[in-house]
Design a protein around this motif. Structure first.
Motif, PDB file in Angstrom:
ATOM      1  N   GLY A 296      46.287  38.092  50.250  1.00 42.51           N
ATOM      2  CA  GLY A 296      46.527  36.934  50.058  1.00 42.51           C
ATOM      3  C   GLY A 296      46.041  36.242  48.557  1.00 42.51           C
ATOM      4  N   HIS A 297      45.285  37.354  47.934  1.00 39.64           N
ATOM      5  CA  HIS A 297      44.903  36.942  46.408  1.00 39.64           C
ATOM      6  C   HIS A 297      45.699  37.140  45.515  1.00 39.64           C
ATOM      7  N   THR A 298      45.996  36.395  44.440  1.00 43.09           N
ATOM      8  CA  THR A 298      46.798  36.837  43.390  1.00 43.09           C
ATOM      9  C   THR A 298      46.103  37.798  42.288  1.00 43.09           C
ATOM     10  N   MET A 299      46.769  38.980  41.982  1.00 40.40           N
ATOM     11  CA  MET A 299      45.945  39.743  41.067  1.00 40.40           C
ATOM     12  C   MET A 299      46.980  39.883  39.839  1.00 40.40           C
ATOM     13  N   LYS A 300      46.375  40.037  38.629  1.00 43.33           N
ATOM     14  CA  LYS A 300      47.208  40.252  37.488  1.00 43.33           C
ATOM     15  C   LYS A 300      47.852  41.599  37.459  1.00 43.33           C
ATOM     16  N   GLN A 301      48.954  41.849  37.031  1.00 43.79           N
ATOM     17  CA  GLN A 301      49.470  43.240  37.091  1.00 43.79           C
ATOM     18  C   GLN A 301      49.942  43.251  35.301  1.00 43.79           C
TER      19      GLN A 301
ATOM     20  N   THR B 137      40.077  41.112  36.895  1.00 44.29           N
ATOM     21  CA  THR B 137      40.480  39.974  35.836  1.00 44.29           C
ATOM     22  C   THR B 137      41.431  40.387  34.752  1.00 44.29           C
ATOM     23  N   ARG B 138      41.804  41.644  34.541  1.00 38.64           N
ATOM     24  CA  ARG B 138      42.816  42.026  33.623  1.00 38.64           C
ATOM     25  C   ARG B 138      44.029  42.653  34.381  1.00 38.64           C
ATOM     26  N   GLY B 139      43.939  43.298  35.470  1.00 36.00           N
ATOM     27  CA  GLY B 139      44.830  43.634  36.220  1.00 36.00           C
ATOM     28  C   GLY B 139      45.335  45.125  36.129  1.00 36.00           C
ATOM     29  N   VAL B 140      46.315  45.687  36.662  1.00 37.24           N
ATOM     30  CA  VAL B 140      46.489  47.133  36.604  1.00 37.24           C
ATOM     31  C   VAL B 140      48.185  47.245  36.494  1.00 37.24           C
ATOM     32  N   PRO B 141      48.506  48.315  35.851  1.00 39.03           N
ATOM     33  CA  PRO B 141      50.161  48.553  35.676  1.00 39.03           C
ATOM     34  C   PRO B 141      50.866  48.567  37.096  1.00 39.03           C
ATOM     35  N   PRO B 142      52.039  48.115  37.146  1.00 43.01           N
ATOM     36  CA  PRO B 142      52.676  48.503  38.333  1.00 43.01           C
ATOM     37  C   PRO B 142      52.863  50.010  38.535  1.00 43.01           C
TER      38      PRO B 142
ATOM     39  N   GLU C 279      59.116  55.548  41.939  1.00 38.34           N
ATOM     40  CA  GLU C 279      58.206  55.879  43.075  1.00 38.34           C
ATOM     41  C   GLU C 279      58.572  55.453  44.583  1.00 38.34           C
ATOM     42  N   PRO C 280      58.872  56.010  45.509  1.00 40.47           N
ATOM     43  CA  PRO C 280      59.193  55.683  46.749  1.00 40.47           C
ATOM     44  C   PRO C 280      58.257  54.639  47.466  1.00 40.47           C
TER      45      PRO C 280
END
Length: 176
Positions: free
Chosen positions: A11-16, A87-92, A97-98
């Protein structure tokens, strides 16, 4: 500034972002080296713990000190990585990738944070609090962490050979 899109976690928004930052990459490899050192030089701490549990005096050992300091550093760096993740996020995950593997990867990354933090905490509890259950948990977590590391390392050739993507490059070059 990297392109970012929000993702959801409980339920929390994280950056990507499009890639990991140099700090995120550096922390990943520093923790890798520290964890390797914990396993390679574990005999000193194991001997000290055995002596301690038998009521024997424990002489100062730089390797025992290094193990304790290493555990504290690992916990600090894991917390720093978590702060950066929020704070910065992670790449998708790679597009090819299945879905089930994306979920497994997500769970595995959070599992690493949890197990590394738990290893540090249980290690401290066994020494500072003389808590036998913490020592037992630490020994179980050590095996869990080794299994997770093996799967993590095996994911690299799987991504390269089977999925034909270069996910490893994200841990070598910072994203834009």
């Amino acid at each position: 500034m990297p392109n970012s899109a929000p993702s959801q976690l409980n339920g929390h928004t994280m950056k990507q972002t499009s890639g990991y930052s140099a700090t995120q990459i550096g922390l990943h490899w520093i923790v890798t080296v520290l964890v390797a050192g914990q396993y390679i030089f574990k005999d000193s701490i194991a001997s000290a713990w055995e002596a301690y549990t038998q009521g024997q005096e424990i002489a100062f050992s730089p390797l025992v000190f290094a193990h304790v300091a290493g555990g504290m550093l690992i916990l600090s760096f894991v917390l720093w990585r978590l702060a950066l993740r929020f704070t910065r996020g992670v790449p998708p995950a790679p597009e090819n990738e299945p879905g089930p593997l994306k979920t497994l990867s997500h769970v595995a990354h959070w599992g690493f944070y949890a197990v590394l933090a738990a290893m540090s905490v249980t290690g401290g509890m066994m020494w500072i609090g003389d808590i036998t259950a913490a020592a037992q948990a630490h020994n179980v977590l050590k095996i869990v962490l080794l299994a997770m590391i093996a799967l993590h390392v095996l994911a690299v050739p799987f991504h390269r050979i089977v999925l034909k993507n270069n996910v490893m490059s994200r841990m070598i070059r910072p994203g834009v």
